[in-house]
Design an enzyme around this catalytic site. Sequence first.
Site, PDB file in Angstrom:
ATOM      1  N   MET B   1       0.846  -1.189   0.000  1.00 21.21           N
ATOM      2  CA  MET B   1       0.000   0.000   0.000  1.00 21.21           C
ATOM      3  C   MET B   1       0.889   1.251   0.000  1.00 21.21           C
ATOM      4  O   MET B   1       2.092   1.173   0.102  1.00 21.21           O
ATOM      5  CB  MET B   1      -0.925  -0.006   1.226  1.00 21.21           C
ATOM      6  CG  MET B   1      -1.715  -1.278   1.372  1.00 21.21           C
ATOM      7  SD  MET B   1      -2.983  -1.487   0.105  1.00 21.21           S
ATOM      8  CE  MET B   1      -4.394  -0.821   0.943  1.00 21.21           C
ATOM      9  N   CYS B   2       0.240   2.362  -0.065  1.00 15.65           N
ATOM     10  CA  CYS B   2       0.965   3.621  -0.202  1.00 15.65           C
ATOM     11  C   CYS B   2       0.595   4.535   0.962  1.00 15.65           C
ATOM     12  O   CYS B   2      -0.190   4.161   1.816  1.00 15.65           O
ATOM     13  CB  CYS B   2       0.561   4.306  -1.494  1.00 15.65           C
ATOM     14  SG  CYS B   2       0.579   3.184  -2.894  1.00 15.65           S
ATOM     15  N   GLN B   3       1.183   5.699   0.984  1.00 17.93           N
ATOM     16  CA  GLN B   3       0.757   6.686   1.976  1.00 17.93           C
ATOM     17  C   GLN B   3       0.516   8.035   1.309  1.00 17.93           C
ATOM     18  O   GLN B   3       1.181   8.377   0.320  1.00 17.93           O
ATOM     19  CB  GLN B   3       1.794   6.808   3.106  1.00 17.93           C
ATOM     20  CG  GLN B   3       1.875   5.527   3.936  1.00 17.93           C
ATOM     21  CD  GLN B   3       2.248   5.778   5.395  1.00 17.93           C
ATOM     22  OE1 GLN B   3       2.244   6.915   5.880  1.00 17.93           O
ATOM     23  NE2 GLN B   3       2.551   4.708   6.101  1.00 17.93           N
TER      24      GLN B   3
END
Lengths: 266, 266
Positions: B1-3
């Site tokens: 996932m990313c931020q």
Amino acid sequence: MCQLLGMNCNTPTDITFSFEGFRRRAGLTDCHTDGFGIAFFEGKGVRIFRDNRPGASSPMADLVSQYRIKSYNVIAHIRKATRGEINLENTHPFIREIWGENWVFAHNGTVENLSICPNNHYQPIGTTDSEIAFCCIAAKLKERFPQKPSEKEIFDAVVEITSKIAEHGVFNFILSNGHWMIARCSTNLHYVCRKAPFGTALRDDDVMIDFRDYTCETDKVTIITTQPLTKNESWTKMKNGGYVFFKEGDVLFEIEGTLPECKPHV
Amino acid sequence: MCQLLGMNCNTPTDITFSFEGFRRRAGLTDCHTDGFGIAFFEGKGVRIFRDNRPGASSPMADLVSQYRIKSYNVIAHIRKATRGEINLENTHPFIREIWGENWVFAHNGTVENLSICPNNHYQPIGTTDSEIAFCCIAAKLKERFPQKPSEKEIFDAVVEITSKIAEHGVFNFILSNGHWMIARCSTNLHYVCRKAPFGTALRDDDVMIDFRDYTCETDKVTIITTQPLTKNESWTKMKNGGYVFFKEGDVLFEIEGTLPECKPHV
């Protein structure tokens, strides 16, 4: 007026030698001090650096020179504002997505009384005649070809659409989708195709480069610019109404200009 | 996932303090090392810096930290690739022109089985689910409103369109046109509105800032991020299905999420 610089190659190439000579015109050797921009294609992506400060002294332009990004296709522009305020949204090159590709456009000259319908899908963000012209090109291409046509069809359509826009003034431009580059001349546009046997080039500020130190036998690098950047190379001067479609450093399609010489409205 | 990281303010603000903490997660304090991007609005223009190298060590991110660009609206993203190769065209934030404005979008999560019609006006350039989702949002907005509607109409339409997209997976996103910022939460999104009386903040890597040194009484600065960046501030955790519309650092419209807690598909 402004100045244009384009590069189209068959190998990822560092544009620093040409860009350094070019950006000196933005405040040192000439007066194009109202902003600069440069777009580097990288795969289907594109990096654009723009500044509304002069190219010769912009820290963003310093970064570009230091970063030595290698690219197949680059478009740069130094601005002498004639239409539109000096701000980021009026700084070339402009970018739009067409058929799932980044298209990048920079213009030198002024086209008068161009208008765009508010329902046109592509709308200008800033207030320059150049961005309106680019939005017209993009919208007409998408209208004619809902899906991406062949390169020859794109070239023919761009010629037809932009010949009409050119009736509104001076319309030198460079356009690229990261695979090819189209150059169109009204008043001033020159190009040189560098290929083997490579030699040396002497920039107009007397900086010398020996391309043999940087190239291999199969490399082809075309540089397109408003005014030649070197003193000892054989630059082709395009004519009014002339178009060239470059791909991998080669001329793929060409229309020799036949219109009477166009004088800039300065 | 990313931020994700967003900033929306009523005064041009330097995001360096938050960005420095954020980018440490891209290789130092966490593993979001598959590229980073940051977009700064400047008037109607936008500067985007992207790199497919880790945010913590990217020279492009170093430049951003040194440059201290002040902006009313900023969107940044660090990537842990789940869909699409690691390359420039797959690096958030994405940008499109809508109604003559730059719209910028960054997504955290994965939305499965989204497709886009080849005749859709907005087409993805890269291969991420995120860019497809953004193109869907843009196309549906333009279809519904050929010309720019009010902010409330935009917010309501974005809520309706993106609630359907969110049924396809995890859909945390930040979206901005340079005037306002919309945040949408599935799993993780937090925000804090900094305003007078200003105090100090302690970043999670123990760097302290005293906002009194940088602000005046009327300043309002909202920071939106996947995980809180400071230890001593009161961050609001958004709920699944929650939306907030920020303008000039204030919450203008809000929908409190009411969906059951959404678990990330990791």
